[in-house]
Write a protein that holds these residues in place. Structure first.
Motif, PDB file in Angstrom:
ATOM      1  N   LEU A 209       0.855  -1.170   0.000  1.00  5.71           N
ATOM      2  CA  LEU A 209       0.000   0.000   0.000  1.00  5.71           C
ATOM      3  C   LEU A 209       0.899   1.230   0.000  1.00  5.71           C
ATOM      4  CD1 LEU A 209      -2.697  -0.913   2.686  1.00  5.71           C
ATOM      5  CD2 LEU A 209      -3.058  -0.752   0.221  1.00  5.71           C
ATOM      6  N   GLY A 210       0.616   2.157  -0.873  1.00  2.62           N
ATOM      7  CA  GLY A 210       1.449   3.352  -0.953  1.00  2.62           C
ATOM      8  C   GLY A 210       0.657   4.537  -1.453  1.00  2.62           C
ATOM      9  N   ALA A 211       1.353   5.619  -1.707  1.00  4.89           N
ATOM     10  CA  ALA A 211       0.722   6.846  -2.182  1.00  4.89           C
ATOM     11  C   ALA A 211       0.973   7.028  -3.674  1.00  4.89           C
ATOM     12  CB  ALA A 211       1.261   8.049  -1.418  1.00  4.89           C
ATOM     13  N   SER A 212      -0.044   7.467  -4.378  1.00  2.00           N
ATOM     14  CA  SER A 212       0.099   7.741  -5.804  1.00  2.00           C
ATOM     15  C   SER A 212       0.794   9.086  -6.005  1.00  2.00           C
ATOM     16  CB  SER A 212      -1.274   7.763  -6.478  1.00  2.00           C
ATOM     17  OG  SER A 212      -2.040   8.846  -5.987  1.00  2.00           O
TER      18      SER A 212
ATOM     19  N   MET B 277      -6.265  23.295 -15.127  1.00  2.00           N
ATOM     20  CA  MET B 277      -6.483  21.845 -15.168  1.00  2.00           C
ATOM     21  C   MET B 277      -6.895  21.280 -13.810  1.00  2.00           C
ATOM     22  SD  MET B 277      -6.147  20.660 -18.196  1.00  2.00           S
ATOM     23  CE  MET B 277      -5.965  18.913 -17.812  1.00  2.00           C
ATOM     24  N   GLY B 278      -6.669  22.037 -12.751  1.00  2.00           N
ATOM     25  CA  GLY B 278      -6.975  21.535 -11.425  1.00  2.00           C
ATOM     26  C   GLY B 278      -5.847  20.685 -10.887  1.00  2.00           C
ATOM     27  N   LYS B 279      -5.771  20.582  -9.585  1.00  2.00           N
ATOM     28  CA  LYS B 279      -4.713  19.822  -8.925  1.00  2.00           C
ATOM     29  C   LYS B 279      -5.074  18.352  -8.831  1.00  2.00           C
ATOM     30  CE  LYS B 279      -2.048  19.645  -4.624  1.00  2.00           C
ATOM     31  NZ  LYS B 279      -1.866  20.246  -3.265  1.00  2.00           N
ATOM     32  N   ILE B 280      -4.095  17.482  -9.030  1.00  2.00           N
ATOM     33  CA  ILE B 280      -4.264  16.049  -8.803  1.00  2.00           C
ATOM     34  C   ILE B 280      -3.564  15.717  -7.499  1.00  2.00           C
ATOM     35  CG2 ILE B 280      -3.799  13.720  -9.642  1.00  2.00           C
ATOM     36  CD1 ILE B 280      -3.871  14.767 -12.457  1.00  2.00           C
ATOM     37  N   ASP B 281      -4.344  15.334  -6.490  1.00  2.00           N
ATOM     38  CA  ASP B 281      -3.778  15.045  -5.180  1.00  2.00           C
ATOM     39  C   ASP B 281      -3.273  13.615  -5.104  1.00  2.00           C
ATOM     40  OD1 ASP B 281      -4.333  17.562  -4.010  1.00  2.00           O
ATOM     41  OD2 ASP B 281      -6.438  16.971  -3.768  1.00  2.00           O
ATOM     42  N   SER B 282      -2.265  13.413  -4.265  1.00  2.00           N
ATOM     43  CA  SER B 282      -1.790  12.075  -3.971  1.00  2.00           C
ATOM     44  C   SER B 282      -2.853  11.327  -3.171  1.00  2.00           C
ATOM     45  CB  SER B 282      -0.482  12.145  -3.172  1.00  2.00           C
ATOM     46  OG  SER B 282      -0.017  10.851  -2.857  1.00  2.00           O
ATOM     47  N   ALA B 283      -2.992  10.042  -3.415  1.00  2.00           N
ATOM     48  CA  ALA B 283      -4.017   9.245  -2.738  1.00  2.00           C
ATOM     49  C   ALA B 283      -3.518   7.810  -2.561  1.00  2.00           C
ATOM     50  CB  ALA B 283      -5.319   9.262  -3.537  1.00  2.00           C
ATOM     51  N   LEU B 284      -4.215   7.076  -1.732  1.00  2.00           N
ATOM     52  CA  LEU B 284      -3.814   5.708  -1.420  1.00  2.00           C
ATOM     53  C   LEU B 284      -4.006   4.793  -2.628  1.00  2.00           C
ATOM     54  CD1 LEU B 284      -2.849   3.914   0.970  1.00  2.00           C
ATOM     55  CD2 LEU B 284      -5.270   3.353   1.354  1.00  2.00           C
TER      56      LEU B 284
ATOM     57  N   LEU C 229      12.835 -11.119 -14.888  1.00  2.00           N
ATOM     58  CA  LEU C 229      11.565 -10.642 -15.407  1.00  2.00           C
ATOM     59  C   LEU C 229      10.707 -10.147 -14.252  1.00  2.00           C
ATOM     60  CD1 LEU C 229      10.798 -13.573 -17.892  1.00  2.00           C
ATOM     61  CD2 LEU C 229      12.028 -11.431 -18.344  1.00  2.00           C
ATOM     62  N   SER C 230       9.979  -9.074 -14.470  1.00  2.00           N
ATOM     63  CA  SER C 230       9.172  -8.515 -13.391  1.00  2.00           C
ATOM     64  C   SER C 230       7.827  -8.034 -13.915  1.00  2.00           C
ATOM     65  CB  SER C 230       9.904  -7.343 -12.725  1.00  2.00           C
ATOM     66  OG  SER C 230      10.109  -6.296 -13.652  1.00  2.00           O
ATOM     67  N   SER C 231       6.841  -8.030 -13.034  1.00  2.00           N
ATOM     68  CA  SER C 231       5.528  -7.472 -13.340  1.00  2.00           C
ATOM     69  C   SER C 231       5.014  -6.755 -12.101  1.00  2.00           C
ATOM     70  CB  SER C 231       4.544  -8.561 -13.768  1.00  2.00           C
ATOM     71  OG  SER C 231       4.344  -9.496 -12.719  1.00  2.00           O
ATOM     72  N   VAL C 232       4.459  -5.573 -12.308  1.00  2.00           N
ATOM     73  CA  VAL C 232       3.914  -4.768 -11.216  1.00  2.00           C
ATOM     74  C   VAL C 232       2.553  -4.241 -11.644  1.00  2.00           C
ATOM     75  CG1 VAL C 232       4.231  -2.784  -9.699  1.00  2.00           C
ATOM     76  CG2 VAL C 232       6.226  -4.028 -10.539  1.00  2.00           C
ATOM     77  N   ILE C 233       1.540  -4.432 -10.786  1.00  2.00           N
ATOM     78  CA  ILE C 233       0.215  -3.897 -11.060  1.00  2.00           C
ATOM     79  C   ILE C 233      -0.198  -3.011  -9.894  1.00  2.00           C
ATOM     80  CG2 ILE C 233      -0.971  -5.912 -10.079  1.00  2.00           C
ATOM     81  CD1 ILE C 233      -3.144  -5.441 -12.248  1.00  2.00           C
ATOM     82  N   THR C 234      -0.740  -1.842 -10.183  1.00  2.00           N
ATOM     83  CA  THR C 234      -1.199  -0.922  -9.156  1.00  2.00           C
ATOM     84  C   THR C 234      -2.601  -0.433  -9.492  1.00  2.00           C
ATOM     85  OG1 THR C 234      -0.213   0.994 -10.274  1.00  2.00           O
ATOM     86  CG2 THR C 234       1.133  -0.123  -8.615  1.00  2.00           C
ATOM     87  N   THR C 235      -3.366  -0.102  -8.444  1.00  2.00           N
ATOM     88  CA  THR C 235      -4.705   0.429  -8.634  1.00  2.00           C
ATOM     89  C   THR C 235      -5.008   1.434  -7.541  1.00  2.00           C
ATOM     90  OG1 THR C 235      -7.069  -0.119  -8.836  1.00  2.00           O
ATOM     91  CG2 THR C 235      -5.762  -1.442  -7.307  1.00  2.00           C
ATOM     92  N   GLY C 236      -5.683   2.524  -7.893  1.00  2.00           N
ATOM     93  CA  GLY C 236      -6.093   3.519  -6.913  1.00  2.00           C
ATOM     94  C   GLY C 236      -7.243   3.013  -6.071  1.00  2.00           C
ATOM     95  N   LEU C 237      -7.321   3.474  -4.818  1.00  2.00           N
ATOM     96  CA  LEU C 237      -8.335   2.995  -3.892  1.00  2.00           C
ATOM     97  C   LEU C 237      -9.398   4.035  -3.565  1.00  2.00           C
ATOM     98  CD1 LEU C 237      -6.092   1.011  -1.368  1.00  2.00           C
ATOM     99  CD2 LEU C 237      -7.388   0.139  -3.319  1.00  2.00           C
ATOM    100  N   SER C 238      -9.252   5.246  -4.061  1.00  2.00           N
ATOM    101  CA  SER C 238     -10.260   6.273  -3.822  1.00  2.00           C
ATOM    102  C   SER C 238     -10.956   6.627  -5.123  1.00  2.00           C
ATOM    103  CB  SER C 238      -9.617   7.529  -3.213  1.00  2.00           C
ATOM    104  OG  SER C 238      -8.752   8.144  -4.156  1.00  2.00           O
ATOM    105  N   ASP C 239     -12.129   7.229  -5.013  1.00  2.00           N
ATOM    106  CA  ASP C 239     -12.912   7.556  -6.205  1.00  2.00           C
ATOM    107  C   ASP C 239     -12.154   8.499  -7.137  1.00  2.00           C
ATOM    108  OD1 ASP C 239     -14.995   5.992  -5.387  1.00  2.00           O
ATOM    109  OD2 ASP C 239     -16.087   7.624  -4.418  1.00  2.00           O
TER     110      ASP C 239
END
Length: 276
Positions: free
Chosen positions: A107-110, A128-135, A150-160
């Protein structure tokens, strides 16, 4: 033979169209690499730490033309059980018992982007408006094939406001390794879904009214390709110098975005890494 990096420090988030200045995206793509974590630790040690200090020279934003030098500072802490805390990647757990492959969840910050990030006119994203960091959450798998990893990394945002999925596939090749020097060739390819692409590279009708950019709908697809080279020079058992040179190429809808001034860019970094 020079052992591989115990911890990855001072890492670039290779896909972010972010305001923060970070490293080139060749080696250790955006995630703590914990392979051989305890290779140099004495029997019975439960904790290991790595600190990094150096500098990077890269575009202020991926896709921008203006370059900037910036300091790099990092701290990574890992426990033998697999638990880790990283200034670059947040908090997580990794499995490293099998020498052939490693896995991690975290778990980290975007990344974030300020409305007035500077490029050539100092008001690049005005309106354009600010893009805030989120979980955000992520998972990775590394597989070792001798000199190739070889490596693979997948990430997904957790807030709307931070929805969006990215997948990065990477390949690192150890071209040379000795007690005095190691050289690694790095490559990666990143794809993103439409929500991620639109947030970072799209321009809504309202944003077009408020800014100098035309409306643009960014769809899912390939986002970024990177190639690089990393050199590692051990100074002592605990201290080493790590330098990286990377070329990044935006692809697809990301490259065609009106927010992008340069589809291709380079980045250089060098830092001292101390482990104990």
């Amino acid at each position: 033979m020079l052992k591989p990096l115990i911890l990855s420090v001072c890492i670039l988030s290779p896909i972010s169209f972010a305001s923060e200045l970070t490293l080139g995206s060749g080696t250790e793509q955006g995630l703590l690499r914990l392979q051989s974590l305890w290779a140099e630790a004495s029997e019975g040690d439960n904790w290991q730490l790595a600190a990094g200090l150096g500098m990077a020279y890269a575009p202020e934003v991926l896709g921008g033309k203006k370059y900037k030098a910036s300091p790099l500072v990092s701290l990574d802490v890992a426990h033998r059980s697999g638990f880790f805390i990283s200034s670059s990647n947040g908090i997580g757990w990794s499995y490293t018992d099998n020498p052939a492959w490693q896995a991690a969840v975290f778990l980290g910050a975007s990344a974030s982007r300020d409305e007035k990030d500077q490029l050539t006119d100092k008001i690049t994203f005005k309106g354009m408006g600010k893009i805030d960091s989120a979980l955000q959450a992520g998972a990775s798998i590394n597989y070792n094939l001798g000199d190739i990893e070889l490596s693979s990394v997948i990430t997904t945002g957790l807030s709307d406001k931070n929805r969006g999925v990215q997948l990065t596939l990477g390949a690192d090749y150890t071209a040379y390794a000795s007690e005095q020097f190691a050289l690694t060739l790095n490559s990666s390819l990143t794809a993103s879904n439409g929500k991620y692409q639109q947030r970072w590279y799209g321009v809504t009708a309202q944003q077009a009214k408020n800014s100098r950019f035309k409306a643009y709908q960014a769809g899912s697809g390939l986002t970024l390709a990177s190639v690089g080279i990393t050199g590692i020079v051990p100074i002592s058992k605990e201290l080493r110098l790590v330098s990286n040179l990377t070329y990044n190429q935006l692809l697809g809808d990301a490259a065609d975005s009106p927010l992008v001034k340069s589809k291709g860019s380079g980045a250089f970094s060098t830092h001292l890494q101390y482990t104990w």
